[in-house]
Design a protein around this motif. Structure first.
Motif, PDB file in Angstrom:
ATOM      1  N   GLY A  75       9.616   4.408  16.152  1.00  0.00           N
ATOM      2  CA  GLY A  75       9.775   3.937  14.780  1.00  0.00           C
ATOM      3  C   GLY A  75       9.192   4.873  13.742  1.00  0.00           C
ATOM      4  N   ARG A  76       8.383   5.825  14.169  1.00  0.00           N
ATOM      5  CA  ARG A  76       7.736   6.737  13.212  1.00  0.00           C
ATOM      6  C   ARG A  76       8.749   7.525  12.387  1.00  0.00           C
ATOM      7  N   SER A  77       9.778   8.057  13.035  1.00  0.00           N
ATOM      8  CA  SER A  77      10.734   8.883  12.285  1.00  0.00           C
ATOM      9  C   SER A  77      11.670   8.051  11.407  1.00  0.00           C
ATOM     10  N   ALA A  78      11.632   6.728  11.540  1.00  0.00           N
ATOM     11  CA  ALA A  78      12.440   5.864  10.667  1.00  0.00           C
ATOM     12  C   ALA A  78      11.763   5.670   9.305  1.00  0.00           C
ATOM     13  N   ILE A  79      10.526   6.128   9.174  1.00  0.00           N
ATOM     14  CA  ILE A  79       9.812   5.977   7.907  1.00  0.00           C
ATOM     15  C   ILE A  79       9.975   7.274   7.121  1.00  0.00           C
ATOM     16  N   THR A  80      11.160   7.454   6.629  1.00  0.00           N
ATOM     17  CA  THR A  80      11.519   8.657   5.888  1.00  0.00           C
ATOM     18  C   THR A  80      10.881   8.643   4.498  1.00  0.00           C
ATOM     19  N   THR A  81      10.975   9.760   3.793  1.00  0.00           N
ATOM     20  CA  THR A  81      10.440   9.788   2.425  1.00  0.00           C
ATOM     21  C   THR A  81      11.204   8.801   1.535  1.00  0.00           C
ATOM     22  N   GLN A  82      12.494   8.588   1.804  1.00  0.00           N
ATOM     23  CA  GLN A  82      13.265   7.603   1.034  1.00  0.00           C
ATOM     24  C   GLN A  82      12.732   6.190   1.302  1.00  0.00           C
ATOM     25  N   LYS A  83      12.441   5.886   2.567  1.00  0.00           N
ATOM     26  CA  LYS A  83      11.893   4.572   2.926  1.00  0.00           C
ATOM     27  C   LYS A  83      10.521   4.399   2.277  1.00  0.00           C
ATOM     28  N   GLN A  84       9.704   5.442   2.302  1.00  0.00           N
ATOM     29  CA  GLN A  84       8.386   5.387   1.675  1.00  0.00           C
ATOM     30  C   GLN A  84       8.509   5.107   0.180  1.00  0.00           C
ATOM     31  N   ALA A  85       9.459   5.750  -0.469  1.00  0.00           N
ATOM     32  CA  ALA A  85       9.660   5.537  -1.909  1.00  0.00           C
ATOM     33  C   ALA A  85      10.074   4.094  -2.191  1.00  0.00           C
ATOM     34  N   LYS A  86      10.917   3.514  -1.338  1.00  0.00           N
ATOM     35  CA  LYS A  86      11.318   2.111  -1.519  1.00  0.00           C
ATOM     36  C   LYS A  86      10.118   1.174  -1.371  1.00  0.00           C
ATOM     37  N   ILE A  87       9.289   1.444  -0.395  1.00  0.00           N
ATOM     38  CA  ILE A  87       8.088   0.624  -0.191  1.00  0.00           C
ATOM     39  C   ILE A  87       7.157   0.773  -1.387  1.00  0.00           C
ATOM     40  N   TRP A  88       6.988   2.000  -1.860  1.00  0.00           N
ATOM     41  CA  TRP A  88       6.114   2.259  -3.005  1.00  0.00           C
ATOM     42  C   TRP A  88       6.618   1.501  -4.241  1.00  0.00           C
ATOM     43  N   ARG A  89       7.929   1.564  -4.493  1.00  0.00           N
ATOM     44  CA  ARG A  89       8.497   0.854  -5.658  1.00  0.00           C
ATOM     45  C   ARG A  89       8.340  -0.660  -5.508  1.00  0.00           C
ATOM     46  N   THR A  90       8.566  -1.164  -4.301  1.00  0.00           N
ATOM     47  CA  THR A  90       8.422  -2.599  -4.057  1.00  0.00           C
ATOM     48  C   THR A  90       6.967  -3.023  -4.225  1.00  0.00           C
ATOM     49  N   ALA A  91       6.030  -2.182  -3.820  1.00  0.00           N
ATOM     50  CA  ALA A  91       4.608  -2.456  -4.039  1.00  0.00           C
ATOM     51  C   ALA A  91       4.318  -2.546  -5.541  1.00  0.00           C
ATOM     52  N   GLY A  92       4.949  -1.683  -6.325  1.00  0.00           N
ATOM     53  CA  GLY A  92       4.793  -1.734  -7.780  1.00  0.00           C
ATOM     54  C   GLY A  92       5.294  -3.044  -8.363  1.00  0.00           C
ATOM     55  N   ILE A  93       6.402  -3.546  -7.848  1.00  0.00           N
ATOM     56  CA  ILE A  93       6.947  -4.848  -8.285  1.00  0.00           C
ATOM     57  C   ILE A  93       5.942  -5.955  -7.933  1.00  0.00           C
ATOM     58  N   PHE A  94       5.392  -5.897  -6.716  1.00  0.00           N
ATOM     59  CA  PHE A  94       4.396  -6.888  -6.302  1.00  0.00           C
ATOM     60  C   PHE A  94       3.211  -6.883  -7.266  1.00  0.00           C
ATOM     61  N   LEU A  95       2.690  -5.702  -7.570  1.00  0.00           N
ATOM     62  CA  LEU A  95       1.529  -5.608  -8.457  1.00  0.00           C
ATOM     63  C   LEU A  95       1.863  -6.076  -9.874  1.00  0.00           C
ATOM     64  N   ALA A  96       3.099  -5.875 -10.312  1.00  0.00           N
ATOM     65  CA  ALA A  96       3.512  -6.374 -11.628  1.00  0.00           C
ATOM     66  C   ALA A  96       3.581  -7.910 -11.622  1.00  0.00           C
ATOM     67  N   GLN A  97       4.004  -8.484 -10.506  1.00  0.00           N
ATOM     68  CA  GLN A  97       4.082  -9.945 -10.398  1.00  0.00           C
ATOM     69  C   GLN A  97       2.709 -10.593 -10.227  1.00  0.00           C
ATOM     70  N   PHE A  98       1.755  -9.834  -9.687  1.00  0.00           N
ATOM     71  CA  PHE A  98       0.406 -10.348  -9.449  1.00  0.00           C
ATOM     72  C   PHE A  98      -0.609  -9.405 -10.107  1.00  0.00           C
TER      73      PHE A  98
END
Length: 172
Positions: A88-111
């Motif tokens: 599963g390590r190679s499935a965490i691409t830079t694109q996947k990381q960016a999606k997680i980072w953006r989603t984390a930003g949405i979470f922090l905006a909601q909380f």
């Protein structure tokens, strides 16, 4: 023999996430959300660790009482042994990381009360194996951080990688 409908089979990914959530809780983390999603993507587990102990008693300032709180945005990869993507390590691409980072930003905006917490992006590697009724051999394996058996599968939390990737991902 007829094929069983997809709903008959367990969701291996969710069962792997269950194991990781249970392990995090057993090590002092509080699970805030499971499968938090936004238009950018999904975060499997959002957990909080409070380092607040005596400090809370020593001060009345809320800014100081949150300085040791930590949020972990956890990506769980559940794979069978010998998977093509390095467990599963190679499935965490830079694109996947960016999606997680953006989603984390949405979470922090909601909380916004959690916006001052330290944040990190963790990865959990879970191996799953179908449990054979005719298991006769002995297999060697690495020591697991946690294990569980559910619906005819054995799950092993093989590796937990704190701060697996950086939050300074290019959002372009």
């Amino acid at each position: 023999m007829a094929n069983l409908p997809p709903s008959h089979y367990p969701d291996i990914g969710h069962l792997g996430e269950d194991l990781v959530a249970q392990w995090l809780q057993s090590t002092g983390w509080i699970i805030l959300h499971r499968r938090f999603s936004s238009r950018w993507g999904e975060i499997d587990i959002i957990a909080q660790y409070d380092g607040r102990t005596e400090e809370k008693l020593l001060t009345q300032h809320s800014a100081l009482s949150t300085q040791h709180s930590l949020l972990a945005f956890v990506e769980v990869k559940t794979r069978s042994s010998g998977s093509w993507d390095a467990g599963g390590r190679s499935a965490i691409t830079t694109q996947k990381q960016a999606k997680i980072w953006r989603t984390a930003g949405i979470f922090l905006a909601q909380f916004p009360e959690k916006a001052d917490y330290s944040c990190r992006f963790d990865v959990a590697i879970v191996y799953c194996q179908r449990i054979s009724k005719n298991l006769t051999g002995i297999t060697a394996s690495q020591e697991a951080l946690a294990t569980s058996s559910v619906d005819g599968y054995k799950f092993k939390l093989q590796e937990y990688i704190p701060a697996a990737f950086d939050s300074s991902i290019d959002n372009g």
